[in-house]
Design a protein around this motif. Sequence first.
Motif, mmCIF file in Angstrom:
data_model
loop_
_atom_site.group_PDB
_atom_site.id
_atom_site.type_symbol
_atom_site.label_atom_id
_atom_site.label_comp_id
_atom_site.label_asym_id
_atom_site.label_seq_id
_atom_site.Cartn_x
_atom_site.Cartn_y
_atom_site.Cartn_z
ATOM 1 N N THR A 6 39.804 27.999 36.997
ATOM 2 C CA THR A 6 38.626 28.618 36.293
ATOM 3 C C THR A 6 38.785 30.285 36.215
ATOM 4 N N ASP A 7 38.353 30.681 35.055
ATOM 5 C CA ASP A 7 38.344 32.206 35.027
ATOM 6 C C ASP A 7 36.990 32.796 35.046
ATOM 7 N N LYS A 47 43.786 31.404 37.426
ATOM 8 C CA LYS A 47 43.372 32.206 36.523
ATOM 9 C C LYS A 47 43.576 33.613 37.059
ATOM 10 N N THR A 48 43.446 34.536 36.214
ATOM 11 C CA THR A 48 43.487 36.086 36.648
ATOM 12 C C THR A 48 42.030 36.361 36.904
ATOM 13 N N PHE A 49 41.682 37.445 37.732
ATOM 14 C CA PHE A 49 40.418 38.034 37.923
ATOM 15 C C PHE A 49 40.812 39.578 38.022
#
Length: 148
Positions: A6-7, A47-49
């Motif tokens: 999840t992002d 995902k990226t944060f």
Amino acid sequence: MIIIDTDNIEDLINTYNNSLLNSNFDDYLLHQLKFVNKDKIIVHFNKTFKKSDQELITNTIHNYYLDKYKKHSFIDKFDDYVHIILLILGIIFILISEKLISFLSELFLIAGWVVVWEIIYDLLFNSIKKKKLKNSYKKLANCEITFN
């Protein structure tokens, strides 16, 4: 390794309190912990944060489970005291039943054995579950968290 796909930070952190995890995410982590290597727990986000969100997620996960671990340790400490007191009370009831006659004797004997049985049952069955959950909290409080 527990993989998170999840992002959306709202799926991870409680909407109303940033120091708490979302309850669905908490349930997911505890459930997935059953299927991973118990020696080294890694929570990996695919995902990226942003860097600030990564720090928030990492700190929230570690602090949330550390707090739960401390609370369970505190409760376990007092559970042991309660078990000892109730065991002594149960034994006293059994001893009192030996000194009494007729109906009261039976009443104290039954009450004493019920108290003793409940303590033994709690120690044999419920304590194992509580200690397992407490260890899960400790592992998640110390887990490694990686981001893609």
